[in-house]
Design a protein around this motif. Structure first.
Motif, PDB file in Angstrom:
ATOM      1  N   HIS A   1      78.039  97.611  26.035  1.00  0.00           N
ATOM      2  CA  HIS A   1      76.588  97.697  25.870  1.00  0.00           C
ATOM      3  C   HIS A   1      76.057  99.026  26.396  1.00  0.00           C
ATOM      4  O   HIS A   1      74.870  99.305  26.296  1.00  0.00           O
ATOM      5  CB  HIS A   1      75.900  96.562  26.633  1.00  0.00           C
ATOM      6  CG  HIS A   1      76.011  96.708  28.125  1.00  0.00           C
ATOM      7  ND1 HIS A   1      77.139  96.334  28.827  1.00  0.00           N
ATOM      8  CD2 HIS A   1      75.150  97.229  29.043  1.00  0.00           C
ATOM      9  CE1 HIS A   1      76.959  96.609  30.120  1.00  0.00           C
ATOM     10  NE2 HIS A   1      75.765  97.143  30.277  1.00  0.00           N
ATOM     11  N   ASP A   2      76.956  99.850  26.947  1.00  0.00           N
ATOM     12  CA  ASP A   2      76.582 101.062  27.662  1.00  0.00           C
ATOM     13  C   ASP A   2      76.732 102.299  26.778  1.00  0.00           C
ATOM     14  O   ASP A   2      77.857 102.646  26.386  1.00  0.00           O
ATOM     15  CB  ASP A   2      77.462 101.189  28.911  1.00  0.00           C
ATOM     16  CG  ASP A   2      77.124 102.404  29.763  1.00  0.00           C
ATOM     17  OD1 ASP A   2      76.182 103.141  29.409  1.00  0.00           O
ATOM     18  OD2 ASP A   2      77.807 102.615  30.778  1.00  0.00           O
ATOM     19  N   PRO A   3      75.649 103.007  26.458  1.00  0.00           N
ATOM     20  CA  PRO A   3      75.751 104.219  25.633  1.00  0.00           C
ATOM     21  C   PRO A   3      76.647 105.293  26.234  1.00  0.00           C
ATOM     22  O   PRO A   3      77.317 106.026  25.502  1.00  0.00           O
ATOM     23  CB  PRO A   3      74.298 104.709  25.531  1.00  0.00           C
ATOM     24  CG  PRO A   3      73.470 103.481  25.740  1.00  0.00           C
ATOM     25  CD  PRO A   3      74.234 102.666  26.744  1.00  0.00           C
ATOM     26  N   VAL A   4      76.668 105.413  27.559  1.00  0.00           N
ATOM     27  CA  VAL A   4      77.534 106.404  28.205  1.00  0.00           C
ATOM     28  C   VAL A   4      78.994 106.033  27.991  1.00  0.00           C
ATOM     29  O   VAL A   4      79.834 106.890  27.680  1.00  0.00           O
ATOM     30  CB  VAL A   4      77.213 106.520  29.705  1.00  0.00           C
ATOM     31  CG1 VAL A   4      78.203 107.454  30.401  1.00  0.00           C
ATOM     32  CG2 VAL A   4      75.782 107.024  29.905  1.00  0.00           C
TER      33      VAL A   4
ATOM     34  N   ASP B   1      75.635 100.291  11.163  1.00  0.00           N
ATOM     35  CA  ASP B   1      75.554 101.743  11.305  1.00  0.00           C
ATOM     36  C   ASP B   1      76.799 102.225  12.039  1.00  0.00           C
ATOM     37  O   ASP B   1      77.583 101.423  12.556  1.00  0.00           O
ATOM     38  CB  ASP B   1      74.303 102.134  12.096  1.00  0.00           C
ATOM     39  CG  ASP B   1      73.802 103.528  11.778  1.00  0.00           C
ATOM     40  OD1 ASP B   1      74.543 104.281  11.118  1.00  0.00           O
ATOM     41  OD2 ASP B   1      72.674 103.866  12.182  1.00  0.00           O
ATOM     42  N   GLU B   2      76.971 103.544  12.100  1.00  0.00           N
ATOM     43  CA  GLU B   2      78.040 104.120  12.900  1.00  0.00           C
ATOM     44  C   GLU B   2      77.685 105.546  13.284  1.00  0.00           C
ATOM     45  O   GLU B   2      76.867 106.202  12.636  1.00  0.00           O
ATOM     46  CB  GLU B   2      79.375 104.083  12.165  1.00  0.00           C
ATOM     47  CG  GLU B   2      79.516 105.040  11.012  1.00  0.00           C
ATOM     48  CD  GLU B   2      80.938 105.047  10.464  1.00  0.00           C
ATOM     49  OE1 GLU B   2      81.746 105.845  10.958  1.00  0.00           O
ATOM     50  OE2 GLU B   2      81.226 104.249   9.556  1.00  0.00           O
ATOM     51  N   LEU B   3      78.295 106.001  14.346  1.00  0.00           N
ATOM     52  CA  LEU B   3      78.169 107.377  14.800  1.00  0.00           C
ATOM     53  C   LEU B   3      79.559 107.944  15.032  1.00  0.00           C
ATOM     54  O   LEU B   3      80.410 107.276  15.620  1.00  0.00           O
ATOM     55  CB  LEU B   3      77.371 107.469  16.106  1.00  0.00           C
ATOM     56  CG  LEU B   3      75.852 107.402  16.043  1.00  0.00           C
ATOM     57  CD1 LEU B   3      75.277 107.372  17.466  1.00  0.00           C
ATOM     58  CD2 LEU B   3      75.286 108.598  15.286  1.00  0.00           C
TER      59      LEU B   3
ATOM     60  N   ALA C   1      72.285 110.003  21.578  1.00  0.00           N
ATOM     61  CA  ALA C   1      72.308 109.561  20.188  1.00  0.00           C
ATOM     62  C   ALA C   1      72.640 108.078  20.097  1.00  0.00           C
ATOM     63  O   ALA C   1      72.054 107.347  19.290  1.00  0.00           O
ATOM     64  CB  ALA C   1      73.315 110.388  19.395  1.00  0.00           C
ATOM     65  N   VAL C   2      73.578 107.619  20.926  1.00  0.00           N
ATOM     66  CA  VAL C   2      73.943 106.202  20.928  1.00  0.00           C
ATOM     67  C   VAL C   2      72.761 105.354  21.382  1.00  0.00           C
ATOM     68  O   VAL C   2      72.434 104.331  20.764  1.00  0.00           O
ATOM     69  CB  VAL C   2      75.164 105.951  21.831  1.00  0.00           C
ATOM     70  CG1 VAL C   2      75.452 104.449  21.933  1.00  0.00           C
ATOM     71  CG2 VAL C   2      76.389 106.678  21.297  1.00  0.00           C
ATOM     72  N   ALA C   3      72.098 105.775  22.474  1.00  0.00           N
ATOM     73  CA  ALA C   3      70.958 105.020  22.997  1.00  0.00           C
ATOM     74  C   ALA C   3      69.828 104.960  21.976  1.00  0.00           C
ATOM     75  O   ALA C   3      69.212 103.901  21.769  1.00  0.00           O
ATOM     76  CB  ALA C   3      70.470 105.652  24.297  1.00  0.00           C
ATOM     77  N   ASP C   4      69.543 106.089  21.314  1.00  0.00           N
ATOM     78  CA  ASP C   4      68.483 106.115  20.302  1.00  0.00           C
ATOM     79  C   ASP C   4      68.809 105.189  19.142  1.00  0.00           C
ATOM     80  O   ASP C   4      67.935 104.466  18.638  1.00  0.00           O
ATOM     81  CB  ASP C   4      68.286 107.541  19.785  1.00  0.00           C
ATOM     82  CG  ASP C   4      67.647 108.463  20.815  1.00  0.00           C
ATOM     83  OD1 ASP C   4      67.121 107.943  21.817  1.00  0.00           O
ATOM     84  OD2 ASP C   4      67.683 109.692  20.616  1.00  0.00           O
ATOM     85  N   ARG C   5      70.064 105.193  18.712  1.00  0.00           N
ATOM     86  CA  ARG C   5      70.457 104.341  17.590  1.00  0.00           C
ATOM     87  C   ARG C   5      70.355 102.863  17.984  1.00  0.00           C
ATOM     88  O   ARG C   5      69.935 102.026  17.168  1.00  0.00           O
ATOM     89  CB  ARG C   5      71.880 104.684  17.163  1.00  0.00           C
ATOM     90  CG  ARG C   5      72.263 104.217  15.776  1.00  0.00           C
ATOM     91  CD  ARG C   5      71.451 104.923  14.681  1.00  0.00           C
ATOM     92  NE  ARG C   5      71.621 106.368  14.713  1.00  0.00           N
ATOM     93  CZ  ARG C   5      72.529 107.030  14.009  1.00  0.00           C
ATOM     94  NH1 ARG C   5      73.368 106.360  13.232  1.00  0.00           N
ATOM     95  NH2 ARG C   5      72.593 108.337  14.060  1.00  0.00           N
ATOM     96  N   MET C   6      70.721 102.537  19.224  1.00  0.00           N
ATOM     97  CA  MET C   6      70.606 101.155  19.686  1.00  0.00           C
ATOM     98  C   MET C   6      69.149 100.713  19.751  1.00  0.00           C
ATOM     99  O   MET C   6      68.805  99.579  19.380  1.00  0.00           O
ATOM    100  CB  MET C   6      71.269 101.002  21.058  1.00  0.00           C
ATOM    101  CG  MET C   6      72.746 100.666  21.006  1.00  0.00           C
ATOM    102  SD  MET C   6      73.082  99.066  20.199  1.00  0.00           S
ATOM    103  CE  MET C   6      72.238  97.951  21.318  1.00  0.00           C
ATOM    104  N   LEU C   7      68.248 101.595  20.217  1.00  0.00           N
ATOM    105  CA  LEU C   7      66.827 101.255  20.269  1.00  0.00           C
ATOM    106  C   LEU C   7      66.287 100.974  18.870  1.00  0.00           C
ATOM    107  O   LEU C   7      65.554 100.006  18.652  1.00  0.00           O
ATOM    108  CB  LEU C   7      66.042 102.394  20.914  1.00  0.00           C
ATOM    109  CG  LEU C   7      66.140 102.503  22.441  1.00  0.00           C
ATOM    110  CD1 LEU C   7      65.457 103.780  22.922  1.00  0.00           C
ATOM    111  CD2 LEU C   7      65.503 101.287  23.117  1.00  0.00           C
ATOM    112  N   THR C   8      66.666 101.823  17.923  1.00  0.00           N
ATOM    113  CA  THR C   8      66.214 101.632  16.543  1.00  0.00           C
ATOM    114  C   THR C   8      66.738 100.322  15.976  1.00  0.00           C
ATOM    115  O   THR C   8      65.995  99.556  15.334  1.00  0.00           O
ATOM    116  CB  THR C   8      66.690 102.805  15.669  1.00  0.00           C
ATOM    117  OG1 THR C   8      66.156 104.027  16.179  1.00  0.00           O
ATOM    118  CG2 THR C   8      66.246 102.619  14.224  1.00  0.00           C
ATOM    119  N   LEU C   9      68.021 100.041  16.211  1.00  0.00           N
ATOM    120  CA  LEU C   9      68.626  98.830  15.683  1.00  0.00           C
ATOM    121  C   LEU C   9      68.018  97.584  16.323  1.00  0.00           C
ATOM    122  O   LEU C   9      67.718  96.595  15.635  1.00  0.00           O
ATOM    123  CB  LEU C   9      70.139  98.869  15.929  1.00  0.00           C
ATOM    124  CG  LEU C   9      70.964  97.725  15.343  1.00  0.00           C
ATOM    125  CD1 LEU C   9      70.820  97.666  13.836  1.00  0.00           C
ATOM    126  CD2 LEU C   9      72.432  97.900  15.731  1.00  0.00           C
TER     127      LEU C   9
END
Length: 269
Positions: free
Chosen positions: A216-219, A237-239, A246-254
Motif C-alpha cells: 500500500h506504500d508508494p515508496v 492502470d500501470e506505471l 507518481a505512484v501516490a498521485d495515481r493511487m489518489l486518482t484511482l
C-alpha cells in the motif's frame, strides 16, 4: 548488505516462458446476490528477473491476486502458469510440492517458527520439500542479509527488521522461480523498510529472482520495475519505472474514481 549470485541459474529460470502468467483469471466467493467478484478476468505476463508491485484501494483484489498467482487459492475460472507450466488444475499434493520448491514467500508478519533457530528457519523450505538441507548456502544467505552471526539465535531474539531479513533468506534458499511478498514492510519502520526493499531489489538485480510484491506504500512500490493498479478486481492502470510521487498521485486518482463509483469518498470497501 549485498546479495550476489549464489549458483548458475537453472534451466527453468532460463526458460523462454514468462515467470508468471495469468489468463482470464476470475475468482468469486459466495452465490447469488451475495456473490463477491474478487478478480474479474485478469490477463497478465510477468517476465523472469522482474520486480512488480501490486497496489489498489481496499477491496480491489490485491490479496486474492497474490493468492491465486502463488497457488495458495484456486481461481474460479482461467489459468495460472508458472514458468510455462499450468498449475491451476494440479491436485493439492502436487501444488504443495510446487510451492515448497519453486516459490518463495515473504509475509508482513514474518511467519518464522519461534521454536527453531534462525538457520533452521532459513532451511525449512528445503526440509519440507524433502531436499538436502544446504547449511552452507543458508549461512551464505544469512551473511548476505547481514545476519552472519545470528544463525543460532531464535527469532524472538531479533528485531522486526532482522526477522524480515531471515524471511528473505528463507524465501531464496530453494532458488525459487518467483518470490511473492505480501506487504513485506508493513510492520517495519521507514529505515528498516528501506533496507528490506533494497534486499528484494538486489535479489532481482544480482540473483535474477522474480519478485511480485503487494503493498500500500508508494515508496515501497517505487523500488519495483513496474506498478500494477487493481480496482474492483480488474487491472486499472500501470506505471513503469515508478517514482513515489507518481505512484501516490495515481493511487489518489484511482481511489477517488472508485469512491465516486460507489457514491462516497475513499476506497472501496
Amino acid at each position: 548488505m549485498a546479495l550476489r549470485q549464489q549458483r548458475p541459474r537453472t534451466d527453468r529460470q532460463q526458460s523462454a516462458h514468462p515467470a508468471v502468467e495469468l489468463r482470464a483469471v476470475r475468482r468469486s466467493y459466495g452465490r447469488g446476490d451475495s456473490t463477491v467478484h474478487a478478480l474479474r478476468g485478469i490477463d497478465l505476463v510477468l517476465p523472469h528477473g522482474s520486480f512488480t508491485a501490486v497496489m489498489g484501494p481496499s477491496g480491489s483484489g490485491k490479496s486474492t491476486f497474490l493468492q491465486c498467482a502463488a497457488g495458495l487459492d484456486r481461481p474460479t475460472s482461467g489459468e495460472v502458469l508458472l514458468g510455462g507450466a499450468e498449475i491451476t488444475r494440479l491436485n493439492e499434493n502436487r501444488l504443495t510440492r510446487l510451492r515448497r520448491s519453486r516459490i518463495g514467500f515473504v509475509f508482513q508478519s514474518f511467519n518464522l517458527l519461534p521454536s527453531l533457530s534462525v538457520q533452521q528457519n532459513v532451511l525449512l523450505p528445503q526440509r519440507l520439500a524433502g531436499e538436502r538441507q544446504d547449511r552452507r548456502r543458508a549461512k551464505e544467505l544469512l551473511a548476505q542479509v547481514g545476519l552472519a552471526e545470528h544463525g543460532r539465535r531464535r527469532p524472538g531474539q531479533l528485531s522486526g527488521g532482522q526477522q524480515q531479513r531471515v524471511a528473505i533468506a528463507r524465501a531464496l534458499i530453494t532458488s525459487p522461480e518467483v518470490v511473492f511478498a505480501d506487504e513485506p514492510t508493513g510492520a517495519l519502520d521507514t529505515r528498516t523498510a528501506h533496507e528490506v526493499l533494497g534486499l528484494l531489489r538486489q535479489a532481482v538485480d544480482s540473483m535474477g529472482a522474480t519478485v511480485v510484491m503487494v503493498t500500500h506504500d508508494p515508496v515501497a512500490a517505487s523500488h519495483a520495475d513496474r506498478v500494477l493498479f487493481l480496482a474492483d478486481g480488474e487491472l486499472a492502470d500501470e506505471l513503469v519505472r515508478p517514482d513515489p510521487k507518481a505512484v501516490a498521485d495515481r493511487m489518489l486518482t484511482l481511489t477517488a474514481a472508485v469512491g465516486a463509483r460507489y457514491g462516497y469518498a475513499g476506497a472501496a470497501a
